[in-house]
Write an enzyme that holds these catalytic residues in place. Structure first.
Site, PDB file in Angstrom:
ATOM      1  N   GLU A 207     -27.279 -34.549  53.506  1.00 35.53           N
ATOM      2  CA  GLU A 207     -27.922 -34.159  54.764  1.00 35.53           C
ATOM      3  C   GLU A 207     -26.915 -34.017  55.902  1.00 35.53           C
ATOM      4  O   GLU A 207     -27.119 -34.488  57.014  1.00 35.53           O
ATOM      5  CB  GLU A 207     -29.026 -35.166  55.134  1.00 35.53           C
TER       6      GLU A 207
ATOM      7  N   LYS B   6     -32.541 -44.502  45.398  1.00 31.66           N
ATOM      8  CA  LYS B   6     -33.905 -44.599  45.928  1.00 31.66           C
ATOM      9  C   LYS B   6     -34.902 -44.793  44.784  1.00 31.66           C
ATOM     10  O   LYS B   6     -34.641 -44.397  43.653  1.00 31.66           O
ATOM     11  CB  LYS B   6     -34.269 -43.362  46.733  1.00 31.66           C
TER      12      LYS B   6
ATOM     13  N   HIS C  74     -44.408 -34.655  49.138  1.00 33.46           N
ATOM     14  CA  HIS C  74     -43.659 -34.014  50.221  1.00 33.46           C
ATOM     15  C   HIS C  74     -44.499 -32.948  50.928  1.00 33.46           C
ATOM     16  O   HIS C  74     -44.046 -31.824  51.136  1.00 33.46           O
ATOM     17  CB  HIS C  74     -42.379 -33.391  49.646  1.00 33.46           C
TER      18      HIS C  74
ATOM     19  N   ARG D  30     -36.317 -43.401  62.092  1.00 31.02           N
ATOM     20  CA  ARG D  30     -37.512 -43.733  61.307  1.00 31.02           C
ATOM     21  C   ARG D  30     -37.993 -45.144  61.628  1.00 31.02           C
ATOM     22  O   ARG D  30     -38.462 -45.879  60.750  1.00 31.02           O
ATOM     23  CB  ARG D  30     -37.255 -43.588  59.800  1.00 31.02           C
TER      24      ARG D  30
ATOM     25  N   LYS E 178     -23.364 -43.299  53.179  1.00 35.29           N
ATOM     26  CA  LYS E 178     -24.119 -42.071  52.867  1.00 35.29           C
ATOM     27  C   LYS E 178     -23.119 -40.932  52.990  1.00 35.29           C
ATOM     28  O   LYS E 178     -22.627 -40.663  54.092  1.00 35.29           O
ATOM     29  CB  LYS E 178     -25.272 -41.897  53.855  1.00 35.29           C
TER      30      LYS E 178
ATOM     31  N   TRP F  19     -36.736 -28.212  51.927  1.00 33.85           N
ATOM     32  CA  TRP F  19     -37.360 -28.948  53.030  1.00 33.85           C
ATOM     33  C   TRP F  19     -38.814 -28.528  53.215  1.00 33.85           C
ATOM     34  O   TRP F  19     -39.547 -29.098  54.012  1.00 33.85           O
ATOM     35  CB  TRP F  19     -36.570 -28.730  54.344  1.00 33.85           C
TER      36      TRP F  19
ATOM     37  N   GLU G 245     -41.968 -44.350  56.439  1.00 32.79           N
ATOM     38  CA  GLU G 245     -41.839 -43.035  57.073  1.00 32.79           C
ATOM     39  C   GLU G 245     -42.909 -42.057  56.571  1.00 32.79           C
ATOM     40  O   GLU G 245     -43.427 -41.253  57.337  1.00 32.79           O
ATOM     41  CB  GLU G 245     -40.433 -42.496  56.749  1.00 32.79           C
TER      42      GLU G 245
ATOM     43  N   GLU H 245     -33.213 -48.900  46.137  1.00 37.79           N
ATOM     44  CA  GLU H 245     -33.462 -48.731  47.573  1.00 37.79           C
ATOM     45  C   GLU H 245     -34.921 -48.350  47.778  1.00 37.79           C
ATOM     46  O   GLU H 245     -35.405 -47.358  47.232  1.00 37.79           O
ATOM     47  CB  GLU H 245     -32.548 -47.640  48.154  1.00 37.79           C
TER      48      GLU H 245
ATOM     49  N   ASP I 251     -37.766 -38.714  47.673  1.00 36.18           N
ATOM     50  CA  ASP I 251     -37.487 -39.351  48.962  1.00 36.18           C
ATOM     51  C   ASP I 251     -38.606 -40.261  49.453  1.00 36.18           C
ATOM     52  O   ASP I 251     -39.309 -39.899  50.392  1.00 36.18           O
ATOM     53  CB  ASP I 251     -37.222 -38.252  50.003  1.00 36.18           C
TER      54      ASP I 251
ATOM     55  N   ASN J  73     -26.730 -42.782  58.683  1.00 34.72           N
ATOM     56  CA  ASN J  73     -26.139 -41.631  59.384  1.00 34.72           C
ATOM     57  C   ASN J  73     -25.250 -42.283  60.449  1.00 34.72           C
ATOM     58  O   ASN J  73     -25.650 -42.459  61.583  1.00 34.72           O
ATOM     59  CB  ASN J  73     -27.205 -40.758  60.035  1.00 34.72           C
TER      60      ASN J  73
END
Ligand code: GCW
Length: 706
Positions: A308, A376, A527, A185, A304, A549, A409, A403, A381, A227
Site C-alpha cells: 500500500e 493476517k 469487501h 482505523r 510493513k 480496491w 474496521e 495478526e 483483509d 504506516n
C-alpha cells in the site's frame, strides 16, 4: 488489627442494606475506564465464602521472598482486588508487609528468573492460605490476576487450583498511532501516547494501559502505526520511548516500534535504504544500539514493506528476506523483527487473495532466526469472515505470527456489537492440513492484535469493544479457551456476575459476529464496504483506480450469478491450501455455505442446501442478521436492572444504531444486486426502503477514516 474493623463494617453494611443483595443499586454511573478490573463487591453467599475462607476471616498479608517492581504491582493489585471484592478496607497500610498481623496469607514464591521468559504459575488454596507460585516475578503477577479473575466470578476460594502457562511467547498489541495523535482505523478518540510531552511527562493512562494488558497476559506493544513515521528512529525519540518502556517494565510489557524501511534516507542522511548496502546496515545497527542502550529489553521492529505504498526492499530489487534480515542483524539476539505478509500489488490482477502466498512461500527458509512473519487471519483483509490464510502451514521453516484486527474496521467500528472471539477461534482452530491447526503453527511465535484503544474514557470506543481487547489477550494466552468462557468471565467482571445476566448476555455476544457477517457480507461475500470510511455498504463501487480496491472485484456479480471463482476453473486460489482442506471447499454443493461466494461463482438460482435458490437465501441471510441485531437490542433492554445507567444507555444507543445500519446494509445491497440481476424480490420480501441511487449518493465526510 484491620480484620476486626472489616468485619464490623461488613456487618453494618449487611444490616443497613439487605435489599442490596438482590439487585445492586447504582449510586454512580460508570464510564468504563476501569475495564474488567472493577472488583465489584461480592454479595451474599459468595461474599460470606470469601470472608469465611479458612479459619480466619481475611487475607491480611502478602508474603514473598524478595522485592521487585513487578511484585509490588502484584501486591497492589491483590490489595485493590480484595478491598473491592470484600468491600472493606483490609488493605495493608502502604502496601507494606507485616508478618505478625497476618493469620491468613497470600504467599508468593517467585524466583527472579524472568530472563528465560518463563511465566508459568500455579495458584492453589492450601488449607487457609492461597499460594501463588511462579517461575518469575512476572509469573506471579499473572498468577495474581488469575486469582482475582477467579474470585471476581465468585468462584469458591477454597477450590482454587490453577496451573497455567501461555501457549505462545509473543502476545502483542499493535497500536496504529501516529506521532501527531491520530489513530489510523481508531474509533475511540485520539492516541494515548503524547509524544509532545514525553519524556518529561508520562500520562498515568499509559501505566493503566500496561496494567490492563498484563491482566490478560499481553507482553508486547508496538507503539506506532505500521504506516510508520521515521521520527521514531531519531535520537529525539529515544528518551521518549525509554520513558514509556520504563513505565511498562514492571508489567512485563516490552516496547516495540514500527520501523519505516526508508528511514536511513528519511532521517539518516544516506542516499539509499538498500538493505544490502553496508552503510545502510551500519545505520540500522547504530539505531538498534541506541535503542538498546536506553531500553535494554526493547522488543524490536515491526515492518510493513512494499505494501500500500510503503517503502521496502523491492524498491532496490531486493526480496522481503533481504530487507528483513538486514534489520534482524542490527537487532541481533536482543529482539525480533516482525515482518508483515500483508502485500498485494497492482500489477498482478489475477486474484489478490493469492498474492501474499506467491510472494512469501518461495522465501521460506531464507529468513534469519529472529525474523517472524506476521500473517493476517485471512488472505484479503480483516473482513467479517475469511477462510484462514493459506500461508499458515505453508512455510515450515519460518516462524509465523497471527495478526487479527481488534479495532473492527470492517465490523461496525465503535458502534456495532460484534464479539470477535468466535471469529479468531474459527481461524485458530482451523486445521491447515499441513501438520496442525493455525494455533499450532503460530505457537512458536505468537499473536498480534491491531488495538482498539484510544483516549475515550471507555478506552475502546464502546463498552462491548472492550471484550475484544480482553478476548484477544486471553486467546493469545490460551487459544483453547472457549469463546463462551471468555465472554462469561469478561461480562462478569465488567458488568455483573449475576447468572441471570450472564445467561442472556453471553449468547448475545456469541451470536453477534455472525449477525454482522450476515447483514454485511453473507454467504462468503467480502469487501463490500464503501471506500474511505469502510463502515457502510458500497457494493456498486467499480471505478476506483486499483481494480482490487473495488467491491465489484470481489463480488463478481453479473446477470448470470455472483461470487469469486477460486476453483481450478477460476483463480485456483484453492490450490494454495493443503489438498485435504481444499477438498472441503471445492464443491459448491458441499461447501460450508458461509464460504460459498468466497470460493465459487454460482448462478442466482443455484440450489442451496435449504432447497431455496441462492437469491432467496441471500436475502434471508441479510434478514437473519437484522433479526439478530433486533434481538440483541431487546435482550439488552431486558438487562437494565443489572447495569449502571451510563453504560446501559451508551450500549442501548449503539444497539439502536446497529439495528438501523443492519437495515442500511441489507437494503443497499439488495437494491444493488437487483440492479444487476433484474430479478423480482421473492414473495413476502420487504423491498429496500430507498432506490439504489439514494444509497449511492450518501456521503459521510465526518466519518472516522474519511
Ligand atoms: O485494512 C487495511 C487498512 C489500512 C491498513 C492496512 C494494513 C495500516 O484499511 O488502513 O494500513 O490494512 O494492515 O496495513
Amino acid at each position: 488489627m484491620i480484620m476486626g474493623r472489616g468485619l464490623v463494617n461488613r456487618l453494618l453494611a449487611l444490616i443497613a442494606a439487605p435489599a442490596a443483595l438482590a439487585l445492586p443499586s447504582f449510586a454512580q454511573a460508570e464510564d468504563g475506564y476501569q475495564l474488567w478490573l472493577r472488583y465489584e463487591p461480592l454479595e451474599g453467599a459468595a461474599l460470606e465464602r470469601l470472608h469465611g475462607f479458612g479459619p480466619q476471616r481475611l487475607p491480611s498479608d502478602l508474603l514473598w521472598a524478595q522485592q521487585s517492581p513487578t511484585l509490588d504491582a502484584a501486591s497492589r493489585e491483590l490489595i485493590r482486588g480484595f478491598a473491592g471484592l470484600e468491600s472493606d478496607n483490609w488493605a495493608v497500610p502502604g502496601g507494606t508487609r507485616d508478618k505478625k498481623a497476618s493469620s491468613r496469607q497470600i504467599l508468593l514464591s517467585c524466583p527472579d528468573n524472568r530472563g528465560d521468559g518463563n511465566v508459568a504459575f500455579t495458584v492453589k488454596s492450601e488449607r487457609r492460605d492461597i499460594r501463588i507460585r511462579g517461575s518469575s516475578d512476572l509469573a506471579c503477577l499473572y498468577g495474581a490476576y488469575a486469582l482475582l479473575r477467579e474470585l471476581s466470578q465468585s468462584h469458591d476460594p477454597t477450590k482454587i487450583d490453577l496451573n497455567e502457562r501461555p501457549a505462545m511467547p509473543l502476545r502483542m498489541l499493535d497500536n496504529w498511532d501516529d506521532p501527531d495523535g491520530y489513530v489510523l482505523r481508531g474509533y475511540s478518540g485520539r492516541s494515548i501516547y503524547d509524544w509532545w510531552k514525553l519524556p518529561e511527562h508520562l500520562d498515568q493512562r499509559l501505566v493503566d494501559y500496561a496494567r490492563a494488558n498484563a491482566s490478560i497476559g499481553i507482553n508486547g506493544v508496538v507503539v506506532n502505526n505500521v504506516n510508520a513515521s521515521a521520527l521514531f528512529l531519531t535520537d529525539r525519540y529515544v528518551p521518549k520511548l525509554a520513558r514509556v518502556a520504563d513505565a511498562w517494565r514492571p508489567y512485563g510489557i516490552r516496547l516495540y516500534i514500527s520501523a519505516r524501511f526508508s528511514a536511513p534516507k528519511d532521517v539518516g542522511g544516506l542516499p539509499s535504504a538498500d538493505p544490502l548496502d553496508p552503510a545502510v546496515q551500519a545505520w540500522w545497527k547504530a539505531r538498534a544500539d541506541a535503542l538498546y542502550a536506553a531500553i535494554p529489553d526493547f522488543g524490536g521492529f515491526l515492518v510493513k514493506a512494499n505494501s500500500e505504498g510503503e517503502p521496502g526492499p523491492q524498491d532496490y530489487r531486493r526480496t522481503h528476506a533481504d530487507g528483513a534480515n538486514a534489520l534482524a542483524r542490527a537487532i541481533g539476539n536482543r529482539g525480533v523483527v516482525i515482518w508483515r505478509a500483508f502485500v498485494y500489488s497492482a500489477e498482478d490482477q489475477t486474484d489478490r487473495a493469492k498474492q501474499a502466498y506467491n510472494e512469501f512461500v518461495p522465501l521460506d527458509g531464507k529468513f534469519d532466526a529472529n525474523v517472524i512473519l506476521q500473517v493476517k487471519n485471512g488472505p484479503i483483509d480483516f473482513q467479517p469472515r475469511e477462510p484462514f490464510h493459506p500461508l499458515f502451514g505453508s512455510m515450515p521453516h519460518t516462524r509465523l505470527m497471527f495478526e487479527g484486527q481488534i479495532t473492527k474496521e470492517y465490523l461496525g467500528q465503535a458502534t456495532h456489537l460484534a464479539y470477535l472471539a468466535p471469529y479468531w477461534k474459527e481461524v485458530l482452530g482451523a486445521d491447515t492440513g499441513r501438520g496442525g491447526t493455525v494455533a499450532q503453527v503460530i505457537a512458536p511465535a505468537g499473536m498480534a492484535g491491531v488495538a482498539n484503544t484510544g483516549s475515550d474514557r471507555n478506552w475502546s470506543g464502546s463498552h462491548f469493544n472492550q471484550a475484544n481487547w480482553y478476548a484477544f489477550g486471553r486467546l493469545a494466552w490460551d487459544p483453547n479457551l472457549s469463546a463462551e468462557q471468555i465472554a462469561r468471565e469478561w461480562a462478569a467482571q465488567t458488568f455483573s456476575r449475576a447468572p441471570q445476566f450472564l445467561d442472556k448476555v453471553v449468547p448475545m455476544m456469541i451470536a453477534s459476529r455472525q449477525a454482522v457477517a450476515d447483514y454485511m457480507t453473507p454467504l462468503g461475500l467480502t469487501h463490500q464496504m464503501a471506500t474511505g470510511h469502510h463502515y457502510g455498504p458500497g457494493p456498486w463501487i467499480c471505478d476506483l483506480q486499483r481494480p482490487e480496491w473495488n467491491p465489484c472485484y470481489y463480488s463478481k456479480a453479473d446477470k448470470g450469478g455472483i461470487g469469486f471463482d477460486r476453483t481450478a476453473g477460476g483463480s485456483n486460489a484453492l490450490s494454495q491450501y493443503a489438498p485435504s482442506v481444499a477438498a472441503q471447499w471445492t464443491d459448491p454443493k458441499a461447501i460450508d455455505e458461509d464460504y460459498l461466494l468466497w470460493f465459487h461463482h454460482v448462478p442466482w438460482d443455484f440450489r442451496m442446501k435449504s432447497g431455496k435458490p441462492l437469491w432467496s437465501e441471500l436475502i434471508q441471510r441479510y434478514d437473519r442478521g437484522i433479526a439478530t441485531a433486533d434481538e440483541m437490542a431487546q435482550t439488552w433492554a431486558s438487562l437494565q436492572g443489572y447495569i449502571d445507567p451510563e453504560r446501559f444507555t451508551d450500549t442501548a444507543d449503539y444497539l439502536r444504531i446497529q439495528q438501523e445500519d443492519a437495515r442500511w446494509w441489507r437494503d443497499a445491497s439488495i437494491a444493488n444486486w437487483q440492479s444487476i440481476n433484474g430479478l423480482p424480490l421473492p414473495a413476502g420480501t420487504r423491498p429496500p426502503e430507498h432506490p439504489l441511487d439514494y444509497y449511492k449518493a450518501l456521503a459521510f465526510p465526518e466519518a472516522p477514516g474519511e
